[in-house]
Scaffold this motif. Structure first.
Motif, PDB file in Angstrom:
ATOM      1  N   ILE A 127       0.960  -1.138  -0.112  1.00  0.00           N
ATOM      2  CA  ILE A 127      -0.040   0.086  -0.104  1.00  0.00           C
ATOM      3  C   ILE A 127       0.768   1.136   0.042  1.00  0.00           C
ATOM      4  N   SER A 128       1.179   1.808  -1.203  1.00  0.00           N
ATOM      5  CA  SER A 128       2.106   2.916  -1.250  1.00  0.00           C
ATOM      6  C   SER A 128       1.960   3.681  -2.510  1.00  0.00           C
ATOM      7  N   ASN A 129       0.668   4.099  -2.644  1.00  0.00           N
ATOM      8  CA  ASN A 129       0.430   5.103  -3.689  1.00  0.00           C
ATOM      9  C   ASN A 129       0.538   4.435  -5.168  1.00  0.00           C
ATOM     10  N   VAL A 130       0.608   3.144  -5.394  1.00  0.00           N
ATOM     11  CA  VAL A 130       0.634   2.550  -6.548  1.00  0.00           C
ATOM     12  C   VAL A 130      -0.582   2.655  -7.448  1.00  0.00           C
ATOM     13  N   THR A 131      -0.271   3.299  -8.737  1.00  0.00           N
ATOM     14  CA  THR A 131      -1.224   3.547  -9.748  1.00  0.00           C
ATOM     15  C   THR A 131      -1.248   2.292 -10.605  1.00  0.00           C
ATOM     16  N   VAL A 132      -2.843   2.087 -10.886  1.00  0.00           N
ATOM     17  CA  VAL A 132      -3.055   0.656 -11.505  1.00  0.00           C
ATOM     18  C   VAL A 132      -2.728   0.915 -12.885  1.00  0.00           C
ATOM     19  N   THR A 133      -1.903   0.446 -13.857  1.00  0.00           N
ATOM     20  CA  THR A 133      -1.424   0.482 -15.197  1.00  0.00           C
ATOM     21  C   THR A 133      -1.540  -0.730 -15.685  1.00  0.00           C
ATOM     22  N   GLU A 134      -1.767  -0.956 -17.120  1.00  0.00           N
ATOM     23  CA  GLU A 134      -1.887  -2.027 -17.735  1.00  0.00           C
ATOM     24  C   GLU A 134      -0.544  -2.867 -17.496  1.00  0.00           C
ATOM     25  N   GLN A 135       0.552  -2.019 -17.708  1.00  0.00           N
ATOM     26  CA  GLN A 135       1.904  -3.017 -17.730  1.00  0.00           C
ATOM     27  C   GLN A 135       2.278  -3.568 -16.479  1.00  0.00           C
ATOM     28  N   ARG A 136       1.595  -2.851 -15.413  1.00  0.00           N
ATOM     29  CA  ARG A 136       1.962  -3.455 -13.875  1.00  0.00           C
ATOM     30  C   ARG A 136       1.031  -4.491 -13.556  1.00  0.00           C
ATOM     31  N   LYS A 137      -0.175  -4.693 -14.435  1.00  0.00           N
ATOM     32  CA  LYS A 137      -1.124  -5.591 -14.288  1.00  0.00           C
ATOM     33  C   LYS A 137      -0.738  -7.033 -14.914  1.00  0.00           C
ATOM     34  N   GLU A 138       0.394  -6.951 -15.760  1.00  0.00           N
ATOM     35  CA  GLU A 138       1.015  -8.119 -16.240  1.00  0.00           C
ATOM     36  C   GLU A 138       1.866  -8.997 -15.104  1.00  0.00           C
ATOM     37  N   LYS A 139       2.225  -8.316 -13.944  1.00  0.00           N
ATOM     38  CA  LYS A 139       2.837  -8.765 -12.909  1.00  0.00           C
ATOM     39  C   LYS A 139       2.088  -8.766 -11.540  1.00  0.00           C
ATOM     40  N   PHE A 140       1.193  -8.001 -11.420  1.00  0.00           N
ATOM     41  CA  PHE A 140       0.601  -7.586 -10.209  1.00  0.00           C
ATOM     42  C   PHE A 140      -0.925  -7.672 -10.289  1.00  0.00           C
ATOM     43  N   ASP A 141      -1.813  -8.086  -9.237  1.00  0.00           N
ATOM     44  CA  ASP A 141      -3.088  -7.752  -8.903  1.00  0.00           C
ATOM     45  C   ASP A 141      -3.351  -6.444  -8.035  1.00  0.00           C
ATOM     46  N   THR A 246      -7.295  20.412  -9.687  1.00  0.00           N
ATOM     47  CA  THR A 246      -6.926  19.114  -9.638  1.00  0.00           C
ATOM     48  C   THR A 246      -6.981  18.389 -10.927  1.00  0.00           C
ATOM     49  N   VAL A 247      -6.283  17.442 -11.087  1.00  0.00           N
ATOM     50  CA  VAL A 247      -6.152  16.794 -12.625  1.00  0.00           C
ATOM     51  C   VAL A 247      -5.718  15.291 -12.245  1.00  0.00           C
ATOM     52  N   SER A 248      -6.641  14.387 -12.871  1.00  0.00           N
ATOM     53  CA  SER A 248      -6.466  12.937 -12.940  1.00  0.00           C
ATOM     54  C   SER A 248      -5.025  12.408 -12.859  1.00  0.00           C
ATOM     55  N   GLY A 249      -4.309  11.786 -12.051  1.00  0.00           N
ATOM     56  CA  GLY A 249      -2.817  11.411 -12.628  1.00  0.00           C
ATOM     57  C   GLY A 249      -2.690  10.633 -13.847  1.00  0.00           C
ATOM     58  N   GLY A 250      -3.834  10.203 -14.590  1.00  0.00           N
ATOM     59  CA  GLY A 250      -3.913   9.489 -15.900  1.00  0.00           C
ATOM     60  C   GLY A 250      -4.551  10.528 -16.954  1.00  0.00           C
ATOM     61  N   TRP A 251      -4.808  11.745 -16.688  1.00  0.00           N
ATOM     62  CA  TRP A 251      -5.057  12.562 -17.772  1.00  0.00           C
ATOM     63  C   TRP A 251      -4.794  12.147 -19.269  1.00  0.00           C
ATOM     64  N   PRO A 252      -5.630  12.173 -20.105  1.00  0.00           N
ATOM     65  CA  PRO A 252      -7.092  12.470 -19.979  1.00  0.00           C
ATOM     66  C   PRO A 252      -7.990  11.615 -19.702  1.00  0.00           C
ATOM     67  N   ILE A 253      -7.454  10.314 -18.987  1.00  0.00           N
ATOM     68  CA  ILE A 253      -8.406   9.333 -18.320  1.00  0.00           C
ATOM     69  C   ILE A 253      -8.242   9.426 -16.921  1.00  0.00           C
ATOM     70  N   THR A 254      -9.177   8.897 -16.373  1.00  0.00           N
ATOM     71  CA  THR A 254      -9.094   8.559 -14.954  1.00  0.00           C
ATOM     72  C   THR A 254      -7.852   7.495 -14.426  1.00  0.00           C
ATOM     73  N   ALA A 255      -7.568   7.734 -13.495  1.00  0.00           N
ATOM     74  CA  ALA A 255      -6.631   6.649 -12.646  1.00  0.00           C
ATOM     75  C   ALA A 255      -6.778   6.808 -11.296  1.00  0.00           C
ATOM     76  N   GLU A 256      -6.464   5.596 -10.625  1.00  0.00           N
ATOM     77  CA  GLU A 256      -6.600   5.230  -9.247  1.00  0.00           C
ATOM     78  C   GLU A 256      -5.483   4.426  -8.825  1.00  0.00           C
ATOM     79  N   VAL A 257      -5.253   4.596  -7.424  1.00  0.00           N
ATOM     80  CA  VAL A 257      -4.107   3.975  -6.906  1.00  0.00           C
ATOM     81  C   VAL A 257      -4.728   2.659  -6.010  1.00  0.00           C
ATOM     82  N   ALA A 258      -4.153   1.526  -5.834  1.00  0.00           N
ATOM     83  CA  ALA A 258      -4.730   0.171  -5.354  1.00  0.00           C
ATOM     84  C   ALA A 258      -3.553  -0.263  -4.405  1.00  0.00           C
TER      85      ALA A 258
END
Length: 311
Positions: A127-141, A246-258
């Motif tokens: 739990i450390s402000n890790v943003t969900v990315t498609e690249q990270r999803k290859e190795k993590f849930d 404020t701006v989403s960290g994934g601008w122009p799409i929404t991003a979330e940390v997990a």
């Protein structure tokens, strides 16, 4: 135009002294004691426990071991004893551990080392402000728990009232962080502005937080564009800056940390269930508000939602 400014230790010392002279301390607005008497706690959730795969092997019996990166208040930082880790990430980790009926164990880890630490089994989750990315999803849930939000902050008594879209930064001197999403967004906005005939920005980079804020105070920079959570904390503690957009960290799409777990380990669904129960019973929001992060709340946690696309 991009400009890298040299660090001046004497200036940094001057800012620290000036801030201290104002009488502001983190403890005035946030509980940084090692005791954390007001920490929110949760009840054990059988539904969340059952959602964890029977094949998932916790690092230690009866415990939930969480890796996190101290040093980024209010997300996680060291308490007044310089040993105990406290902050929003810690409180959220405690709620998840409570929900899973386990004792919380925290393992400090540098940002660069968390992926290997998680994959090698040093902790059950990160739990450390890790943003969900498609690249990270290859190795993590992932189990989402907060908006990835960036903020524009300016001098508290300065003239800038709002920064919401690219044209609002035209001609400004803006501080950001090299090699980050915020830098990428800032440069994209500037390119769009220049293409529309507007004035370019001057991008400034600092490695020292004290010098960064002295630049805002002295007028050498107009705004800081960085992680909203840490900026909100600083604004609350010292009263010298304020949020103007404020701006989403994934601008122009929404991003979330997990909450991040090993790929296919079977832990993510149980953690997501725990998070959604915490959202429903209000404890999730209590923890966000405790650390001045209420604006970053999400309505529902999700397991492995669409992440930021590969660049």
């Amino acid at each position: 135009m991009t400009k890298r400014l040299a660090l001046i230790s004497a200036i940094a010392g001057g800012l620290i002294a000036a801030t201290a002279g104002l009488g502001y301390t983190a403890s005035d607005d946030f509980d940084l004691s090692p005791q954390q008497k007001d920490r929110v706690r949760a009840e054990k959730s059988e539904k969340a426990i059952e959602a964890v795969s029977k094949d998932f092997k916790f690092i230690s019996d009866g415990k939930l071991t969480i890796g996190l990166n101290p040093g980024n208040p209010p997300l996680s930082t060291y308490a007044t004893d310089a040993t105990t880790v406290v902050g929003y990430d810690v409180d959220l980790a405690q709620l998840v551990a409570d929900s899973l009926g386990r004792e919380l164990v925290l393992v400090p880890v540098t940002w660069a080392d968390w992926p290997l630490g998680l994959q090698s089994g040093k902790f059950d989750a990160v739990i450390s402000n890790v943003t969900v990315t498609e690249q990270r999803k290859e190795k993590f849930d992932f189990s989402t728990y907060r908006k990835d939000e960036l903020g524009f902050y300016v001098k508290a008594d300065g003239p800038i009232k709002s920064i919401k879209e690219p044209k609002d930064i035209a001609g400004l001197k803006v501080i950001t962080d090299p090699g980050t999403n915020q830098e990428k967004i800032l440069l994209a906005w500037d390119k769009q502005n220049v293409g529309n005939g507007l004035k370019p920005i001057e991008v400034q980079y600092y490695d020292d937080e004290a010098v960064k804020y002295l630049a805002i105070e002295s007028g050498r920079a107009d705004a800081v564009f960085s992680v909203n959570a840490t900026q909100a904390y600083k604004a609350k503690v010292n009263g010298k800056t304020r949020l103007v957009g404020t701006v989403s960290g994934g601008w122009p799409i929404t991003a979330e940390v997990a909450v991040t777990t090993r790929k296919g380990s079977g832990a993510a669904d149980g953690i997501t269930e725990a998070l959604n129960e915490l959202i429903a019973n209000g404890k999730y929001k209590q923890v966000l508000d405790r650390w001045n992060l209420g604006s970053e709340a999400i309505d529902k946690a999700a397991t492995n939602p669409p992440g930021l696309p590969n660049s």
